[in-house]
Design an enzyme around this catalytic site. Structure first.
Site, PDB file in Angstrom:
ATOM      1  N   ARG A  16      12.455   1.744   0.266  1.00 10.55           N
ATOM      2  CA  ARG A  16      11.566   2.572   1.081  1.00 10.55           C
ATOM      3  C   ARG A  16      12.357   3.072   2.283  1.00 10.55           C
ATOM      4  NH1 ARG A  16       6.756  -1.096   2.768  1.00 10.55           N
ATOM      5  NH2 ARG A  16       6.114   0.761   3.906  1.00 10.55           N
ATOM      6  N   SER A  18      11.264   3.445   5.453  1.00 11.50           N
ATOM      7  CA  SER A  18      10.873   2.964   6.778  1.00 11.50           C
ATOM      8  C   SER A  18      12.034   2.201   7.415  1.00 11.50           C
ATOM      9  CB  SER A  18       9.648   2.055   6.690  1.00 11.50           C
ATOM     10  OG  SER A  18      10.001   0.793   6.138  1.00 11.50           O
ATOM     11  N   LYS A  88       5.917  -9.574  -0.553  1.00  8.00           N
ATOM     12  CA  LYS A  88       4.455  -9.512  -0.399  1.00  8.00           C
ATOM     13  C   LYS A  88       3.889  -8.164  -0.849  1.00  8.00           C
ATOM     14  CE  LYS A  88       4.339  -8.123   4.522  1.00  8.00           C
ATOM     15  NZ  LYS A  88       3.646  -6.841   4.384  1.00  8.00           N
ATOM     16  N   ASP A  89       4.724  -7.120  -0.927  1.00  6.60           N
ATOM     17  CA  ASP A  89       4.259  -5.803  -1.385  1.00  6.60           C
ATOM     18  C   ASP A  89       4.323  -5.645  -2.900  1.00  6.60           C
ATOM     19  OD1 ASP A  89       3.866  -4.976   1.249  1.00  6.60           O
ATOM     20  OD2 ASP A  89       5.877  -4.109   1.419  1.00  6.60           O
ATOM     21  N   SER A 137      -4.455  -5.490   7.823  1.00  2.50           N
ATOM     22  CA  SER A 137      -4.610  -6.484   6.756  1.00  2.50           C
ATOM     23  C   SER A 137      -6.002  -7.101   6.768  1.00  2.50           C
ATOM     24  CB  SER A 137      -3.553  -7.579   6.942  1.00  2.50           C
ATOM     25  OG  SER A 137      -3.914  -8.755   6.265  1.00  2.50           O
ATOM     26  N   ARG A 139      -6.763  -9.688   5.074  1.00  2.00           N
ATOM     27  CA  ARG A 139      -6.516 -11.139   5.126  1.00  2.00           C
ATOM     28  C   ARG A 139      -6.467 -11.618   6.571  1.00  2.00           C
ATOM     29  NH1 ARG A 139      -2.069 -13.549   6.572  1.00  2.00           N
ATOM     30  NH2 ARG A 139      -0.907 -11.592   6.430  1.00  2.00           N
ATOM     31  N   ARG A 140      -5.708 -10.908   7.401  1.00  2.84           N
ATOM     32  CA  ARG A 140      -5.610 -11.284   8.815  1.00  2.84           C
ATOM     33  C   ARG A 140      -6.952 -11.109   9.521  1.00  2.84           C
ATOM     34  NH1 ARG A 140      -0.032  -7.858   9.295  1.00  2.84           N
ATOM     35  NH2 ARG A 140       1.412  -9.492   8.636  1.00  2.84           N
ATOM     36  N   ARG A 157      -2.717   1.222  11.226  1.00  2.00           N
ATOM     37  CA  ARG A 157      -1.723   1.549  10.204  1.00  2.00           C
ATOM     38  C   ARG A 157      -0.501   2.193  10.855  1.00  2.00           C
ATOM     39  NH1 ARG A 157      -3.138   2.966   5.131  1.00  2.00           N
ATOM     40  NH2 ARG A 157      -0.885   2.844   4.808  1.00  2.00           N
ATOM     41  N   GLY A 158       0.526   2.381  10.032  1.00  2.00           N
ATOM     42  CA  GLY A 158       1.766   2.992  10.514  1.00  2.00           C
ATOM     43  C   GLY A 158       2.892   1.989  10.492  1.00  2.00           C
ATOM     44  N   ARG A 163       2.939   1.245  15.437  1.00  7.17           N
ATOM     45  CA  ARG A 163       1.855   0.348  15.838  1.00  7.17           C
ATOM     46  C   ARG A 163       2.099  -0.243  17.227  1.00  7.17           C
ATOM     47  NH1 ARG A 163       1.050  -3.488  10.738  1.00  7.17           N
ATOM     48  NH2 ARG A 163       3.004  -2.558  10.005  1.00  7.17           N
ATOM     49  N   CYS A 252      -2.149  -6.889  -2.713  1.00  4.84           N
ATOM     50  CA  CYS A 252      -1.686  -7.134  -1.337  1.00  4.84           C
ATOM     51  C   CYS A 252      -2.750  -6.756  -0.309  1.00  4.84           C
ATOM     52  CB  CYS A 252      -0.389  -6.371  -1.060  1.00  4.84           C
ATOM     53  SG  CYS A 252      -0.563  -4.582  -1.086  1.00  4.84           S
TER      54      CYS A 252
END
Length: 332
Positions: A16, A18, A88-89, A137, A139-140, A157-158, A163, A252
């Site tokens: 990716r 990023s 994790k992705d 997330s 989950r968080r 997001r971002g 962020r 995810c």
């Protein structure tokens, strides 16, 4: 797409684009170059669905391969020879013909609270009632809502720098963000960590903190090359976690958390202990289950069995109804 001259072979790495993804991929490239000085490992960057769609919360997009699909297509088409992922992705079921050839030694898998610059608070329990916490997330968000119902949670997001910029904007809504410790450390931003959230507040994502290298299952030469990157204990821990997630049919972007640790037994052997969690989005219900097995003898197969066992206990306790509700919400 491997080309060779006299001594040099070229193996192209997909990543990716990023900043964090590139740092992770360059780390893998450096490790490979150190082991194979006669080979070349150029990087090809790509943009994924998850990178493009920043307007929707992750769980509403519904695509399990948000940050991996384009990379895997390039791998299938032999545009690249290997791909570096945040584990994790990576979906728990890979496309046909693909394999995880190496999982690197895991970094800290925990989540961190990052407080806005200028605020004097040091931990989440110091934040005033009504403070806004940003996270992308579920989950968080679910676990934080359960532990701190007086706080407010908003999607954020971002990429990590974006962020953090939104967090530190004096006119912005956020008092704090919840981010992965490993990501902050890889970007050399560990000074921004206000608090590492303990397991009694936050179980981490499946595979969090670990890097995985994927390649074609029939590319024996690449698989052999990548074996130098493999960390056995991380493979065992993440295999158990991914087996749990696969059994629950989660991705995810579902409120599933885990924690794994090796426990020394009285007879001198090691057992892997897996704690799993499924939570309602609003934090009103959290279901937990745990088990442990001797994975040193049985290896990845026993780790997979451990994940299935904890998933079955979660299902017996009612986890399926929570996950079904999430599927219905996503379809609205």
């Amino acid at each position: 797409m491997s080309s060779s001259s006299e001594k040099i072979n070229t193996y192209t790495i997909g990543s990716r684009e990023s900043q964090l993804a590139m740092i992770q991929t360059k780390h893998v490239k450096q490790l490979l170059e150190a082991s194979y000085p006669n080979h070349s490992f150029p990087i090809t960057g790509m943009t994924t669905i998850g990178d493009k769609n920043l307007s929707q919360p992750l769980f509403q997009i519904g695509e399990k391969s948000l940050f991996t699909k384009e990379l895997e297509v390039a791998l299938q088409n032999k545009i690249v020879d290997l791909v570096v992922h945040s584990l994790k992705d990576l979906p728990t079921i890979l496309p046909e013909g693909m394999t995880i050839a190496a999982i690197l030694k895991r970094e800290n898998p925990s989540d961190a609270l990052v407080i806005k610059k200028g605020l004097s608070y040091k931990s989440v329990d110091e934040l005033p009632k009504g403070s806004v916490i940003g996270t992308s997330s579920v989950r968080r968000m679910a676990q934080m809502k359960a532990a701190f119902p007086d706080l407010v949670f908003q999607d954020a997001r971002g990429n990590l720098n974006t962020r953090l910029r939104k967090l530190d904007d004096q006119n912005g809504p956020y008092s704090a963000l919840v981010l992965a410790v490993a990501g902050l450390e890889r970007l050399e931003m560990s000074d921004r960590i206000s608090q590492i959230l303990p397991p009694n507040i936050m179980l981490h994502a499946v595979g969090q903190g670990a890097l995985a290298v994927e390649c074609r299952v029939d590319d024996k030469q690449i698989i052999e090359l990548l074996s130098v990157l493999e960390d056995k204990d991380t493979r065992l821990r993440c295999s158990a976690e991914r087996s749990l997630l696969r059994t629950l049919e989660g991705g995810c972007s579902v409120p599933i958390g885990v924690n794994t640790e090796f426990i020394e037994t009285q007879n001198g052997t090691r057992e892997l202990k897996l704690l799993g969690l499924v939570a309602r989005l609003d934090g009103s219900e959290i279901i937990k289950a745990e088990a442990q097995k001797n994975v040193d003898e049985g290896g990845v197969e026993t780790a997979d069995e451990l994940g299935k066992e904890v998933a079955r206990i979660l299902i017996e306790k009612g986890a399926n109804s929570i996950l079904e509700e999430l599927k219905i919400l996503r379809q609205k």
